[in-house]
Design an enzyme around this catalytic site. Structure first.
Site, PDB file in Angstrom:
ATOM      1  N   VAL A 150       0.828  -1.205   0.000  1.00 45.84           N
ATOM      2  CA  VAL A 150       0.000   0.000   0.000  1.00 45.84           C
ATOM      3  C   VAL A 150       0.865   1.259   0.000  1.00 45.84           C
ATOM      4  O   VAL A 150       0.665   2.167  -0.804  1.00 45.84           O
ATOM      5  CB  VAL A 150      -0.963  -0.029   1.215  1.00 45.84           C
ATOM      6  CG1 VAL A 150      -1.663   1.310   1.395  1.00 45.84           C
ATOM      7  CG2 VAL A 150      -1.993  -1.131   1.045  1.00 45.84           C
ATOM      8  N   ASN A 155     -14.392  -5.243   2.093  1.00 43.61           N
ATOM      9  CA  ASN A 155     -13.709  -6.527   1.957  1.00 43.61           C
ATOM     10  C   ASN A 155     -14.600  -7.683   2.416  1.00 43.61           C
ATOM     11  O   ASN A 155     -14.615  -8.751   1.804  1.00 43.61           O
ATOM     12  CB  ASN A 155     -12.402  -6.525   2.761  1.00 43.61           C
ATOM     13  CG  ASN A 155     -11.256  -5.926   1.953  1.00 43.61           C
ATOM     14  OD1 ASN A 155     -11.437  -5.573   0.794  1.00 43.61           O
ATOM     15  ND2 ASN A 155     -10.091  -5.816   2.555  1.00 43.61           N
ATOM     16  N   LEU A 175     -17.660 -13.423  -8.587  1.00 48.07           N
ATOM     17  CA  LEU A 175     -18.541 -14.594  -8.618  1.00 48.07           C
ATOM     18  C   LEU A 175     -17.813 -15.764  -9.272  1.00 48.07           C
ATOM     19  O   LEU A 175     -18.440 -16.629  -9.865  1.00 48.07           O
ATOM     20  CB  LEU A 175     -19.831 -14.263  -9.381  1.00 48.07           C
ATOM     21  CG  LEU A 175     -20.795 -13.290  -8.690  1.00 48.07           C
ATOM     22  CD1 LEU A 175     -22.025 -13.038  -9.554  1.00 48.07           C
ATOM     23  CD2 LEU A 175     -21.233 -13.812  -7.314  1.00 48.07           C
ATOM     24  N   GLY A 203      -7.780 -16.089  -0.784  1.00 49.25           N
ATOM     25  CA  GLY A 203      -6.606 -16.083   0.093  1.00 49.25           C
ATOM     26  C   GLY A 203      -6.029 -14.683   0.088  1.00 49.25           C
ATOM     27  O   GLY A 203      -6.743 -13.711  -0.159  1.00 49.25           O
ATOM     28  N   CYS A 236      -5.289  -9.802   2.564  1.00 55.46           N
ATOM     29  CA  CYS A 236      -6.373  -8.904   3.008  1.00 55.46           C
ATOM     30  C   CYS A 236      -7.650  -9.614   3.443  1.00 55.46           C
ATOM     31  O   CYS A 236      -8.055  -9.497   4.593  1.00 55.46           O
ATOM     32  CB  CYS A 236      -6.687  -7.904   1.907  1.00 55.46           C
ATOM     33  SG  CYS A 236      -5.333  -6.767   1.640  1.00 55.46           S
ATOM     34  N   ARG A 251       1.074 -14.896   0.749  1.00 52.98           N
ATOM     35  CA  ARG A 251       0.435 -14.890   2.070  1.00 52.98           C
ATOM     36  C   ARG A 251      -0.956 -15.518   1.991  1.00 52.98           C
ATOM     37  O   ARG A 251      -1.736 -15.184   1.129  1.00 52.98           O
ATOM     38  CB  ARG A 251       0.365 -13.455   2.612  1.00 52.98           C
ATOM     39  CG  ARG A 251       1.712 -12.983   3.111  1.00 52.98           C
ATOM     40  CD  ARG A 251       1.670 -11.549   3.539  1.00 52.98           C
ATOM     41  NE  ARG A 251       1.574 -10.651   2.401  1.00 52.98           N
ATOM     42  CZ  ARG A 251       1.445  -9.327   2.513  1.00 52.98           C
ATOM     43  NH1 ARG A 251       1.393  -8.774   3.692  1.00 52.98           N
ATOM     44  NH2 ARG A 251       1.386  -8.563   1.440  1.00 52.98           N
TER      45      ARG A 251
HETATM   46  C1  UDX Z   1      -8.562  -7.329  -1.959  1.00 50.60           C
HETATM   47  C2  UDX Z   1      -9.621  -6.283  -2.389  1.00 50.60           C
HETATM   48  O1  UDX Z   1     -10.117  -6.619  -3.693  1.00 50.60           O
HETATM   49  C3  UDX Z   1      -9.028  -4.878  -2.360  1.00 50.60           C
HETATM   50  O2  UDX Z   1     -10.045  -3.920  -2.651  1.00 50.60           O
HETATM   51  C4  UDX Z   1      -8.454  -4.609  -0.968  1.00 50.60           C
HETATM   52  O3  UDX Z   1      -7.852  -3.321  -0.918  1.00 50.60           O
HETATM   53  C5  UDX Z   1      -7.441  -5.673  -0.599  1.00 50.60           C
HETATM   54  O4  UDX Z   1      -8.043  -6.984  -0.689  1.00 50.60           O
HETATM   55  P1  UDX Z   1      -6.497  -8.566  -3.140  1.00 50.60           P
HETATM   56  O5  UDX Z   1      -6.337  -9.313  -1.856  1.00 50.60           O
HETATM   57  O6  UDX Z   1      -5.298  -7.974  -3.781  1.00 50.60           O
HETATM   58  O7  UDX Z   1      -7.533  -7.327  -2.948  1.00 50.60           O
HETATM   59  O8  UDX Z   1      -7.134  -9.565  -4.195  1.00 50.60           O
HETATM   60  P2  UDX Z   1      -8.522  -9.824  -4.938  1.00 50.60           P
HETATM   61  O9  UDX Z   1      -8.337  -9.634  -6.375  1.00 50.60           O
HETATM   62  O10 UDX Z   1      -9.631  -9.097  -4.307  1.00 50.60           O
HETATM   63  O11 UDX Z   1      -8.680 -11.404  -4.664  1.00 50.60           O
HETATM   64  C6  UDX Z   1      -8.681 -11.937  -3.343  1.00 50.60           C
HETATM   65  C7  UDX Z   1      -8.838 -13.435  -3.383  1.00 50.60           C
HETATM   66  O12 UDX Z   1     -10.149 -13.796  -3.801  1.00 50.60           O
HETATM   67  C8  UDX Z   1      -7.884 -14.166  -4.319  1.00 50.60           C
HETATM   68  O13 UDX Z   1      -7.399 -15.327  -3.676  1.00 50.60           O
HETATM   69  C9  UDX Z   1      -8.735 -14.522  -5.509  1.00 50.60           C
HETATM   70  O14 UDX Z   1      -8.280 -15.664  -6.185  1.00 50.60           O
HETATM   71  C10 UDX Z   1     -10.080 -14.779  -4.822  1.00 50.60           C
HETATM   72  N1  UDX Z   1     -11.248 -14.587  -5.709  1.00 50.60           N
HETATM   73  C11 UDX Z   1     -11.515 -13.353  -6.236  1.00 50.60           C
HETATM   74  C12 UDX Z   1     -12.089 -15.661  -5.976  1.00 50.60           C
HETATM   75  O15 UDX Z   1     -11.870 -16.778  -5.478  1.00 50.60           O
HETATM   76  N2  UDX Z   1     -13.190 -15.458  -6.761  1.00 50.60           N
HETATM   77  C13 UDX Z   1     -13.499 -14.249  -7.296  1.00 50.60           C
HETATM   78  O16 UDX Z   1     -14.503 -14.148  -8.007  1.00 50.60           O
HETATM   79  C14 UDX Z   1     -12.631 -13.163  -7.033  1.00 50.60           C
END
Ligand code: UDX
Length: 464
Positions: free
Chosen positions: A11, A231, A273, A280, A283, A350
């Site tokens: 960040v 989140n 979706l 994972g 965040c 992570r």
């Molecule tokens: C997330 C939020 O999107 C962001 O706004 C916040 O600031 C930080 O946390 P990030 O952790 O970088 O961002 O990843 P993101 O793209 O949101 O995906 C998170 C997890 O969800 C990943 O493991 C991804 O594979 C999973 N995911 C995402 C799914 O399993 N299905 C989906 O449809 C979308």
């Protein structure tokens, strides 16, 4: 404006580079010497598209400086972003020690500089009320300090961090002082108006974007909770679609068509979706847990979010069950994992579902091996075998003699692998696709036994 950014993690660094890009002069503060040296050379310690180029450009233009000395940075600036980590501390929720330390250092600086007025901006994700508590902490140390403590959460996704910072859906500012709130808003003016310079150095603007970007100006407690709620809601969407996927497997329906079918409803929307092995990263797991803990600390049980977390954990276990059901047992089986990062586009491992599953399979006697285009180095730091090499630079080499492959991160390049060659190299051509990357009929056509998530045997797979 001259701005200090404390903490050069995902960040902090993205904020520093983006703010410098739109014309501010930034003093990035980082205490880790190795990281600091890299930054001074214009190299990003994390894998994030555009950062390297923006860092070297910012340094050359004299708008980006890095130091380990907070006082040196604060001396120069009127605004300081706090962007240090807030990891999870087990059942206690968010660990605010790094925040407290940074705030304490700022307070001591203000005590020694009584004429200085500083706007302190909380970028780190913190539980509701943290800004109030930290403002008290500053006043304890420096009762006469002149400052405003403003909440301004970050919504960037790893892998598209610069894009999300320069072209956000909204900017949230929490302050009880209208003046401070407006000053913070002013820092973002170029972003709000869509006037991003030098777009050859950073991501291009999206075709349709609403300018001016909406700015939510509220109180700090609501601003802090907006971040957690966002989140938690996205995590809820993922667990929801995974539950529907599990049901679809039983009824013989196709989760891709279901997600498409419900996502077209504008009240639901198509994003988040994608069914699979669950979320994972640094965040969602941390923030959902921290929010339930905070709710509990106020005597409120957040039932829905507790279920979201449980469903997410169960999704990984279900996937492992699928593998063991087919292979009979893990003992002695050679399993190749495609992907190590928690999602594509990042080297962050992570709370990576894939690594957790790999660790479990190894404990149950499997011979595990893995390939990832960028995350091997980080994976090695948290999971390695002393007596044998488990990480491969070449996915085809990794596939040699495998009893099955498990796709756990949806790196787009996996689509272009030479799957016919992989099939020949494997002991048994069995694929468990935890991210639904492939069309089942295509993989079956190539001669694989193919298992995925939420796409029942009888479903048809021809959705556009
Ligand atoms: C997330 C939020 O999107 C962001 O706004 C916040 O600031 C930080 O946390 P990030 O952790 O970088 O961002 O990843 P993101 O793209 O949101 O995906 C998170 C997890 O969800 C990943 O493991 C991804 O594979 C999973 N995911 C995402 C799914 O399993 N299905 C989906 O449809 C979308």
């Amino acid at each position: 404006m001259k701005i200090a950014v404390i903490g050069m993690g995902y960040v902090g660094l993205t904020t520093a580079a983006s703010m410098a890009h739109i014309g501010h002069e930034i003093f990035g503060v980082e205490i880790d010497e190795a990281k600091l040296n890299l930054l001074k050379e214009g190299k990003s310690p994390i894998y994030e598209e555009y950062l390297d180029g923006m860092l070297s450009h910012g340094i050359e233009a004299g708008r980006l400086h890095f130091t380990s000395d907070l006082a040196e940075a604060l001396d120069e600036t009127e605004v300081a972003f706090i962007a240090v980590g807030t990891p999870l501390m087990g059942q206690w929720g968010a660990d605010l020690r790094q925040i407290r330390a940074a705030v304490g250092d700022i307070a001591h600086f203000l005590k020694e500089n009584p004429d200085k007025h500083l706007i302190v901006i909380m970028k780190s994700t913190v539980p509701s009320r943290t800004c109030d508590t930290m403002a008290d902490h500053i006043r304890e140390i420096a009762p006469d300090a002149k400052f405003d403590l403003v909440s301004n959460p970050e919504f960037l996704r790893e892998g598209s961090g610069v894009f999300d910072t320069l072209y956000p859906d909204r900017i949230v500012i929490g302050s009880r002082s209208t003046e401070a709130s407006n000053k913070v808003k002013g820092l973002y003016q170029a972003i709000i108006d869509g006037k991003i310079p030098d777009t050859h150095l950073c991501p291009k603007p999206p075709e349709k974007h609403p300018y001016p970007i909406p700015v939510v100006q509220t109180d700090p407690r609501s601003s802090e909770l907006i971040k957690y709620a966002a989140n938690a809601f996205l995590a809820t969407k993922i667990s929801f679609i995974n539950e529907i996927a599990n049901l679809a497997e039983k009824t013989g329906a196709n989760i891709e068509d279901i997600a498409y079918g419900i996502g077209l409803d504008q009240r639901i929307g198509p994003q988040f979706l994608r069914a699979g092995i669950g979320y994972g990263g640094s965040c969602f797991p941390k923030d959902t847990a921290a929010l339930t803990h905070q709710a509990e600390s106020f005597g409120y049980t957040f039932k829905l979010l507790n279920a979201v977390i449980e469903v997410n954990q169960r999704q990984r276990i279900r996937f492992l069950h699928k593998i063991v059901e087919r292979l009979d047992h893990f003992d002695g089986r050679r399993i190749g994992f495609l992907g190590l990062s928690f999602k594509p586009g990042t080297d962050d491992v992570r709370d990576s579902p894939g690594i957790e599953m790999m660790r479990y399979a190894e404990g149950a006697g499997a011979e595990v091996r893995a390939y990832d285009p960028v995350a091997i180095e980080n994976a090695r730091k948290i999971f390695d075998c002393l007596d044998k090499e488990i990480y491969f630079e070449d996915p085809l080499k990794m596939a040699e003699g495998c009893d099955c492959l498990a796709i756990v991160t949806d790196w787009p390049e996996f689509r272009d692998l030479d799957w016919l060659k992989i099939k020949k190299l494997m002991k048994h051509p069995i694929i468990f696709d935890g991210r639904n990357m492939f069309d089942p009929s295509e993989m079956k056509g190539k001669g694989f036994e193919y298992y995925c998530v939420g796409r029942g045997e009888d479903a048809c797979y021809n959705s556009e």
